[in-house]
Design a protein around this motif. Sequence first.
Motif, PDB file in Angstrom:
ATOM      1  N   THR A   5     -12.584  85.722  33.847  1.00  0.00           N
ATOM      2  CA  THR A   5     -12.614  86.190  32.460  1.00  0.00           C
ATOM      3  C   THR A   5     -12.272  85.050  31.500  1.00  0.00           C
ATOM      4  O   THR A   5     -11.639  84.072  31.887  1.00  0.00           O
ATOM      5  N   PRO A   6     -12.650  85.171  30.230  1.00  0.00           N
ATOM      6  CA  PRO A   6     -12.335  84.121  29.249  1.00  0.00           C
ATOM      7  C   PRO A   6     -10.860  84.115  28.877  1.00  0.00           C
ATOM      8  O   PRO A   6     -10.150  85.099  29.090  1.00  0.00           O
ATOM      9  N   GLY A   7     -10.418  83.001  28.309  1.00  0.00           N
ATOM     10  CA  GLY A   7      -9.034  82.876  27.877  1.00  0.00           C
ATOM     11  C   GLY A   7      -8.829  83.438  26.489  1.00  0.00           C
ATOM     12  O   GLY A   7      -8.242  82.782  25.619  1.00  0.00           O
ATOM     13  N   SER A   8      -9.303  84.639  26.269  1.00  0.00           N
ATOM     14  CA  SER A   8      -9.165  85.305  24.972  1.00  0.00           C
ATOM     15  C   SER A   8      -9.394  86.795  25.181  1.00  0.00           C
ATOM     16  O   SER A   8      -9.852  87.235  26.237  1.00  0.00           O
ATOM     17  N   ASP A   9      -9.077  87.560  24.155  1.00  0.00           N
ATOM     18  CA  ASP A   9      -9.245  89.007  24.214  1.00  0.00           C
ATOM     19  C   ASP A   9     -10.665  89.351  23.799  1.00  0.00           C
ATOM     20  O   ASP A   9     -11.023  89.254  22.631  1.00  0.00           O
TER      21      ASP A   9
END
Length: 293
Positions: free
Chosen positions: A106-110
Amino acid sequence: MIVVGNEKGGSGKSTTAMHVAVALLKSGYTVATVDLDGRQLSLTRYVENRARWSRNSGVALQVPAHFHVPPARRESVTEAEGEEFRKLTDGLAEVESRHDFVVIDTPGSDTFLSRLAHRIADTLVTPMNDSFIDFDVLGRIDPVSYEILDVSQYATSVRDARRERRQADNAILDWVVVRNRMASITSRNEQRVASCLRNLSMKLGFRIADGISERVIFREFFPVGLTALDELDERTLGGRPTLSHLAARQEIRQLVAALRLPTDEMGRRRVEARQRYAQTIGQPIALPDIFVS
């Protein structure tokens, strides 16, 4: 379904995801990987580098089936999220029935896709660097007493995902926080981080595992798509492996063992026990007749 998630970048998510996938491949399982970071595509590049290097060098490497979900560009956020949702569900439908494990980075953000992935995970792996900067993603602490003051937004979202998953299909999400970049010599700061993590784990219900230390070789693996679990010799490394390579391999083996995936009879029994426990939650306790009025 193994999801590697953390809303902070640079924690080692893609490296961890790739090594877990290769460990499962080498154990004889079929594995698919999914990259939800449509901008960075770190795991996608890792898999591509691995396949390319294997072809060019003539060294046979096991490569997972892979797809990524590109960011959708639509007039409204709702339309964009709908398109991304369809691409993810279509991709999962394609690989889920034909593979024993699916590893999602997953990405390092919401993001919408990240929240969705957390809700379908069986095992959630959250890598974090061994510092209070990364700890802040999970919880807030008192700067003097180091007591836990509150849980952070990411931890709250994971708690919500676990609740929704249990309500949806009576499954229990196993959450493992992995400490990366641990120094060989324990400092006072690391002791405090470890103590705060233990306290927070009792509050949030996650397990703690040691992950990847600060080793240059993990960064050297990426361009050629290698992992610490591959055959490391002069043909693959261009030189003889060092003690650091052997130590890195041992770290990954210990990490995979700590995840307690259903790769053996004991792991399968753990999964079955979690399922039985989830099914009993909310059911009335059977009492003997003496307590019935």
